[in-house]
Design a protein around this motif. Structure first.
Motif, mmCIF file in Angstrom:
data_model
loop_
_atom_site.group_PDB
_atom_site.id
_atom_site.type_symbol
_atom_site.label_atom_id
_atom_site.label_comp_id
_atom_site.label_asym_id
_atom_site.label_seq_id
_atom_site.Cartn_x
_atom_site.Cartn_y
_atom_site.Cartn_z
ATOM 1 N N PHE A 1 71.835 -2.361 46.086
ATOM 2 C CA PHE A 1 73.098 -2.561 45.370
ATOM 3 C C PHE A 1 74.144 -1.644 45.997
ATOM 4 C CE2 PHE A 1 69.476 -2.635 42.449
ATOM 5 C CZ PHE A 1 69.558 -3.912 41.900
ATOM 6 N N ALA A 2 75.307 -2.202 46.330
ATOM 7 C CA ALA A 2 76.302 -1.363 46.992
ATOM 8 C C ALA A 2 77.699 -1.948 46.853
ATOM 9 C CB ALA A 2 75.960 -1.219 48.481
ATOM 10 N N THR B 1 70.190 -12.925 51.169
ATOM 11 C CA THR B 1 68.744 -12.880 51.314
ATOM 12 C C THR B 1 68.306 -14.025 52.223
ATOM 13 O OG1 THR B 1 66.607 -12.852 50.160
ATOM 14 C CG2 THR B 1 68.317 -14.285 49.243
ATOM 15 N N GLU B 2 67.165 -13.854 52.875
ATOM 16 C CA GLU B 2 66.606 -14.929 53.685
ATOM 17 C C GLU B 2 65.701 -15.848 52.875
ATOM 18 O OE1 GLU B 2 64.804 -12.319 56.480
ATOM 19 O OE2 GLU B 2 66.411 -12.552 57.957
ATOM 20 N N THR C 1 78.154 -9.083 58.527
ATOM 21 C CA THR C 1 77.644 -8.140 59.512
ATOM 22 C C THR C 1 77.075 -6.886 58.841
ATOM 23 O OG1 THR C 1 79.889 -7.260 59.840
ATOM 24 C CG2 THR C 1 79.112 -8.948 61.388
ATOM 25 N N ALA C 2 77.656 -6.469 57.714
ATOM 26 C CA ALA C 2 77.092 -5.338 56.980
ATOM 27 C C ALA C 2 75.698 -5.672 56.469
ATOM 28 C CB ALA C 2 78.003 -4.961 55.814
ATOM 29 N N VAL D 1 66.800 -8.360 49.142
ATOM 30 C CA VAL D 1 68.038 -8.906 48.588
ATOM 31 C C VAL D 1 69.102 -7.825 48.663
ATOM 32 C CG1 VAL D 1 69.177 -9.839 46.543
ATOM 33 C CG2 VAL D 1 66.788 -10.437 47.022
ATOM 34 N N HIS D 2 70.212 -8.154 49.286
ATOM 35 C CA HIS D 2 71.361 -7.247 49.354
ATOM 36 C C HIS D 2 72.458 -7.796 48.454
ATOM 37 C CE1 HIS D 2 74.813 -5.025 50.702
ATOM 38 N NE2 HIS D 2 75.323 -6.037 51.383
ATOM 39 N N LEU D 3 72.980 -6.950 47.563
ATOM 40 C CA LEU D 3 74.029 -7.340 46.625
ATOM 41 C C LEU D 3 75.251 -6.464 46.863
ATOM 42 C CD1 LEU D 3 71.636 -7.780 43.617
ATOM 43 C CD2 LEU D 3 73.051 -9.603 44.561
#
Length: 467
Positions: free
Chosen positions: A333-334, A353-354, A406-407, A422-424
């Motif tokens: 989380f960011a 997410t992939e 890109t981040a 998972v990137h949020l």
């Protein structure tokens, strides 16, 4: 310390709040006692979304509240959150609610939040009876966790540094019997060089907080939260206007702690780990510089193209640690990129997410619990934008395009072993007050992740009773 339950048990004395749409209003108006009907007409009540009318009984006391909702089930599920401020002190119950009663009760609770650390702010005095079939204890646990997270985001950096985030994590661990260790000083420099580099210019020492809870043989889920307590931008310093809300750059840490509180409070059968790299990105003689090449925990070298892209650096080291035990699920989380806000606005966090099935599950769950996200692509060809001539990769692309993508691709390089990552990318702030969402700090996606984990891992009631 124990939390106070603020949803009340059923009582015959509760004043009814009758939800009504335009189509149902004529029939309801015909059923009202003459005095109440006359008062509704005199006050000009129309059954439009958000409209209210307070109707008296024969003794002149408040006996019924009319609340306009949207027809056809299209009502905002948090619309009831308008009512606590609009109603006088008293105990109320909902009738004719068109949507999910649990969400309505939660909206009521969340609307009552006030940040009162520096100035006393009276909370609404209207109280709600838990709707029939709603787990009041669950609603209160969720609302309390959200409030604790909001408090962290709303606290300015002069009173919330890495040490204070550590204290909040340790207090949470103590409440639920979790283990909490903190890595700082030389151990941080040796094992987590990116975290140490980003935080070394501040007199408030950087650190990595590591909280673990649950049985070691349970499914492993790790939450990683960005804890930049204030972001000047470093030597690539932000303009003053861009610094005004930088106290919220630790909202990812608050989200991780809020979600963890919900998980532990519900006793989900998980082995939960929470990793919070927390730093202040300050300016001083020993600040890391554009053009520096830094080592990372994973062994990849990173050229610094911009010191204001520091969040991905500290997350990279934390994700590397998380990845070493190959958890089943990793969420990070960011408040990471302005590009995500430009694309989706402040209310809609970006999901990367992939895992196609998980992405669909998260999107659907977000709509159900009114904590939405929107999937964006991990477009692999853009990874070349992070190429460096002197290191394994750069921390920025150096161009104006696809900044959020890109981040996310940068972070993905540091969690290759996780079964699912998972990137949020979230905003962490309500720019204006809406039902259930007062202006100020917000722990976006915490309720979503809790709901997903609960649906995946909660022990069915029948299994609990049989055990």
């Amino acid at each position: 310390m124990p939390r106070v339950t603020t949803l009340l048990p059923a009582t015959e004395d509760a004043i009814p709040i009758r939800c009504v749409d335009a189509a149902g209003w004529p029939a309801l108006a015909a059923e009202l006692p003459p005095l109440a009907a006359a008062f509704a007409r005199a006050s000009g009540f129309e059954a439009k979304p958000g409209r209210t009318a307070l109707l008296p009984g024969q003794d002149g006391a408040l006996s019924l509240v009319l609340f306009g909702v949207e027809a056809g089930g299209r009502s905002d599920p948090f619309a009831v959150g308008r009512l606590p401020e609009a109603l006088p002190e008293g105990t109320y119950r909902l009738e004719g609610l068109p949507g999910d009663p649990a969400l309505a009760a939660l909206a009521w609770r969340l609307s009552g939040y006030r940040f009162g650390r520096y100035r006393e702010r009276a909370a609404p005095k209207a109280r709600l009876v838990a709707p029939e079939g709603v787990d009041a204890a669950e609603i209160d646990r969720i609302a309390d966790a959200v409030a604790a997270g909001r408090d962290l985001v709303n606290t300015p950096a002069n009173d919330l540094g890495p040490a204070e985030i550590e204290a909040a994590a340790r207090a949470l661990a103590a409440r639920f019997g979790a283990a909490c260790t903190v890595i700082s000083g030389e151990a941080l420099e040796q094992g987590f060089p990116l975290i140490a580099a980003v935080g070394r210019a501040s007199p408030r020492a950087p650190r990595l907080i590591d909280l673990t809870w649950g049985a070691s043989d349970a499914p492993r889920v790790t939450l990683v939260g960005k804890g930049v307590v204030f972001d000047t931008g470093g030597l690539d310093i932000k303009p003053s206007a861009a610094m005004l809300l930088m106290k919220k750059d630790m909202a990812g840490a608050a989200v991780a702690l809020a979600a963890a509180e919900m998980v532990m409070g519900a006793g989900l059968p998980l082995r939960l780990r929470v990793l919070i790299p927390t730093v202040e990105n300050a300016v001083a003689g020993d600040a890391f510089r554009p053009g520096d090449v830094l080592a990372s925990r994973r062994g990849l070298t990173v050229e610094i193209g911009n010191t204001d892209a520091e969040g991905r650096l500290i997350l990279a080291d934390a994700l590397s640690l998380a990845d070493e035990e190959a958890p089943e699920l990793v969420f990070d989380f960011a408040t990471l990129t302005g590009a995500a806000r430009v694309a989706l606005g402040p209310d809609l966090p970006a999901l990367f997410t992939e895992d196609d099935a998980l992405a669909a599950e998260l999107a659907a769950t977000g709509l159900v619990v009114h904590d939405p996200v929107w999937r964006m692509p991990l477009w692999a060809p853009y990874a070349s934008l992070l190429d460096s001539k002197v290191a394994d990769l750069n921390n920025v692309s150096g161009g104006p395009f696809a900044g959020a993508v890109t981040a996310a691709l940068f972070l993905r390089r540091f969690a290759p072993a996780a079964k699912t990552h998972v990137h949020l990318d979230l905003y962490g702030w309500n720019p204006s007050t809406k039902p259930g969402r007062p202006e100020g700090g917000e722990v976006q996606t915490a309720r979503l992740v809790y709901a997903l984990l609960k649906s995946r891992y909660a022990v069915p009631s029948a299994a609990r009773s049989a055990s």
